[in-house]
Structure formats: C-alpha cells, structure tokens
Design an enzyme around this catalytic site. Structure first.
Site, mmCIF file in Angstrom:
data_model
loop_
_atom_site.group_PDB
_atom_site.id
_atom_site.type_symbol
_atom_site.label_atom_id
_atom_site.label_comp_id
_atom_site.label_asym_id
_atom_site.label_seq_id
_atom_site.Cartn_x
_atom_site.Cartn_y
_atom_site.Cartn_z
ATOM 1 N N SER A 23 0.840 -1.195 0.000
ATOM 2 C CA SER A 23 0.000 0.000 0.000
ATOM 3 C C SER A 23 0.877 1.248 0.000
ATOM 4 C CB SER A 23 -0.909 0.009 1.232
ATOM 5 O OG SER A 23 -0.135 0.231 2.403
ATOM 6 N N GLU A 77 -10.298 0.073 -10.624
ATOM 7 C CA GLU A 77 -11.351 -0.283 -9.673
ATOM 8 C C GLU A 77 -12.646 0.412 -10.086
ATOM 9 O OE1 GLU A 77 -11.704 -0.765 -4.922
ATOM 10 O OE2 GLU A 77 -11.167 1.247 -5.569
ATOM 11 N N SER A 93 -10.333 -11.600 2.991
ATOM 12 C CA SER A 93 -9.831 -12.373 4.124
ATOM 13 C C SER A 93 -10.954 -13.156 4.795
ATOM 14 C CB SER A 93 -9.172 -11.453 5.159
ATOM 15 O OG SER A 93 -7.933 -10.964 4.681
ATOM 16 N N HIS A 95 -10.948 -7.609 -3.901
ATOM 17 C CA HIS A 95 -10.310 -7.037 -2.725
ATOM 18 C C HIS A 95 -11.075 -7.495 -1.490
ATOM 19 C CE1 HIS A 95 -7.664 -3.639 -4.390
ATOM 20 N NE2 HIS A 95 -8.007 -4.401 -5.421
ATOM 21 N N ILE A 134 -5.440 -10.449 -0.067
ATOM 22 C CA ILE A 134 -5.513 -10.824 1.342
ATOM 23 C C ILE A 134 -4.657 -9.848 2.141
ATOM 24 C CG2 ILE A 134 -5.050 -12.608 3.062
ATOM 25 C CD1 ILE A 134 -7.280 -13.394 1.174
ATOM 26 N N ASP A 143 -0.764 -1.235 -4.161
ATOM 27 C CA ASP A 143 -2.181 -1.396 -3.858
ATOM 28 C C ASP A 143 -2.786 -0.027 -3.534
ATOM 29 O OD1 ASP A 143 -4.513 -2.879 -3.417
ATOM 30 O OD2 ASP A 143 -4.108 -3.082 -1.271
ATOM 31 N N HIS A 144 -3.876 0.319 -4.202
ATOM 32 C CA HIS A 144 -4.605 1.564 -3.954
ATOM 33 C C HIS A 144 -3.739 2.818 -4.113
ATOM 34 C CE1 HIS A 144 -8.395 -0.288 -2.792
ATOM 35 N NE2 HIS A 144 -7.700 -1.183 -2.114
ATOM 36 N N GLY A 168 -11.399 -4.462 5.906
ATOM 37 C CA GLY A 168 -11.652 -4.358 7.334
ATOM 38 C C GLY A 168 -12.022 -5.680 7.987
ATOM 39 N N ASP A 184 -6.486 3.860 -7.880
ATOM 40 C CA ASP A 184 -7.738 3.997 -7.151
ATOM 41 C C ASP A 184 -8.111 5.473 -7.162
ATOM 42 O OD1 ASP A 184 -9.806 4.193 -5.361
ATOM 43 O OD2 ASP A 184 -8.812 3.110 -3.737
#
Length: 305
Positions: A50, A135, A208, A205, A249, A82-83, A178, A104
């Site tokens: 990230s 995205e 998890s 995304h 993940i 990521d993002h 989250g 993003d």
C-alpha cells in the site's frame, strides 16, 4: 524471472481456473515468509504494498530490498502498488521497479474522469513494461470500517475496461476491507461481467476469512478485536472457479503476523533478540500463505507459464 508483471500470470490463471494471491506486506520479514511459502508451493504470487506501507518500507529501493531476500526464489512474483491514489504515486512506483500498480480514483470521481485518470496511468505503465489494475464500484471499509458501497454495474465495467486500457479490474460484488465482511458474494454479477468481457482478469479485494485460531492468539496475548466476520473460504473457491484471477488478502495476513508476534513476546519476557519474536511471526504468515495458495486459490504447482 522471477520478478514479472502479472499479464502472463493472469492469462494462465484464467486458463487453468486458479487465482493468484496478492498479500499486503508491511516489512521485509513479511516478504520473506510470503515468498518462501510460494516457493514451497511452486505458486506464483503478488507482493502487494500500500501507499502507507511503501512509505514505511523506504520508497525508492523496495525493489532492491525484495531482490536481496529473493536470491534463491525461483517462482514468478510481482511487486504491486495497492490503492495508488494519484498518477504521481503510480509513476513513482513504476519508475522504482514495481511491475504492477493499482489506480484507485476514490469514490467521488465521475465515471468519465475515472476513465481519464486510469488511462493516463495505463499509458505510462505500458510504455515501461508494467501493468495497471483499476477499480469500479464502491468497496467499503477502505479506512478499516465495514460494509460495502454500490455493487459494480456490468455494463459500466465493460465500458470502463475498453476505454481505460486497464489490464485487470477490482470489482465490488460483496467483499469489503476491514474486520467485518459479507459472507455471501454476488456470483451472478461476476458471471454477468465475465460474459461481457471473456478472458479478462477480475480482482477481488477484501477477501480475508479472519482465521479464528489466529484471532484467538491475537486477543489472548493482549489484542482487542471484537466482532470480526470474514468471507468463507468456500465462497472464494467458488468465484475462483468462475474465473476470478486475483484475490487480495490483507487482514488475514496481518492478523496472523501480529498474533504470532504478540504471543512470542508474551512467552519470552526475558529475551530481547528481535529474531526470537520475528521468526514465529514469519512462520505464521508462511503457514497462512501456503494454505491459501494450496487449498483456496488452487495455484499450487502453477509456477510455469
């Protein structure tokens, strides 16, 4: 090889009905556990970083740091932003050797502007041998909250992909970031999007599962996470069989690492060597990654393409 972009990874994943796992790392120790698990599983993998993690890990030489700990690694892997939230951030990562970036644009950008911004990144990336993930659709929990925003619209997805030039697309079909996730994914939406864009790589995304054993250790040794709900692994297996090519993940990976770290710190109060605590943490993420690659994503043994 082994550092590659994700283009051939995803082509092989789609063809052979498995997904490539992308795991969010915050340190080189986490990279080591991740790569060794992928090596032992003979599986491709994505090191996902990230914007915040990149800043912590020393921007400018992350590729060199990864290369130092991957000298004996033979499986193909990618280094992915990521993002990324701007052209400048994505460009910086590409320039320093990231082989994949995600643009993003945020939730408050119009559809046409989202296409323009993403295409700007895609044009630069393709000129430098990298690939771009876009995205579309609001994915809740970006700042650690819960819930999802609006699901991705299949017709808008098709238009966005064709006009932006992205190489893969993260879509909203029920997952979220989250600790509190939805337990049922909209597989019908995925099928509809895949029918409109056959062979195109879609990304999930916020996927998890929230491993109960790791969460118990996390809380038993000083943590305080309550009400966690993950995406059942059966749901992830189902969408992988449908053709989802990349699964992210983050929460599972980080909880496993920190839970093992908390436990080893508590059980070794007189020790002060960092390796005493970091080795169990590395082993915990190794075990989690090996399990995901082998039993959830189906990517074990797919290290040649």
């Amino acid at each position: 090889m082994p550092l590659v972009n994700t283009k051939k990874m995803f082509e092989d994943a789609y063809k052979n009905h498995y997904a490539v796992g992308a795991f969010n790392v915050d340190s080189i120790a986490m990279v080591q556990g991740l790569l060794q698990a992928a090596e032992d599983a003979k599986s491709p993998v994505i090191i996902s970083i990230s914007k915040g993690s990149r800043k912590f890990m020393h921007p400018g030489n992350i590729k060199e740091l990864v290369e130092c700990v991957s000298k004996d690694i033979t499986i193909p892997f990618a280094i992915h932003l990521d993002h990324g939230d701007s052209f400048e951030v994505c460009k910086s990562c590409i320039d320093e050797g990231f082989t994949s970036v995600m643009m993003d644009c945020g939730d408050d950008v119009s559809f046409d502007e989202r296409i323009r911004l993403t295409k700007e990144v895609a044009d630069y990336a393709h000129a430098h041998g990298a690939v771009v993930e876009g995205e579309l659709g609001e994915l809740g929990g970006e700042d650690g909250g819960s819930g999802h925003g609006g699901y991705s619209d299949p017709q808008a997805v098709k238009e966005f992909v064709l006009k932006s030039g992205v190489d893969s697309l993260a879509v909203s079909v029920g997952t979220c970031h989250g600790m509190q996730k939805h337990t049922t994914l909209e597989t019908g939406l995925i099928k509809e999007m895949m029918a409109l864009l056959p062979n195109f790589p879609f990304v999930l995304h916020g996927s998890s599962t929230i491993n109960n054993a790791n969460l118990k250790d996390f809380n038993d040794y000083g943590g305080n996470i309550c009400g966690a709900v993950g995406v059942p692994e059966e749901q992830i297996r189902e969408v992988v069989k449908l053709g989802v090519c990349k699964v992210n993940i983050g929460t599972d990976f980080r909880v496993a690492y920190v839970a093992a770290l908390r436990k080893s710190l508590a059980l070794n109060p007189s020790r002060f060597e960092p390796r005493t605590f970091l080795e169990p943490a590395k082993k915990a993420v190794y075990d989690l990654v090996y399990h995901k690659l082998t039993n959830v994503f189906g990517s074990k043994g797919h290290n040649k393409f």
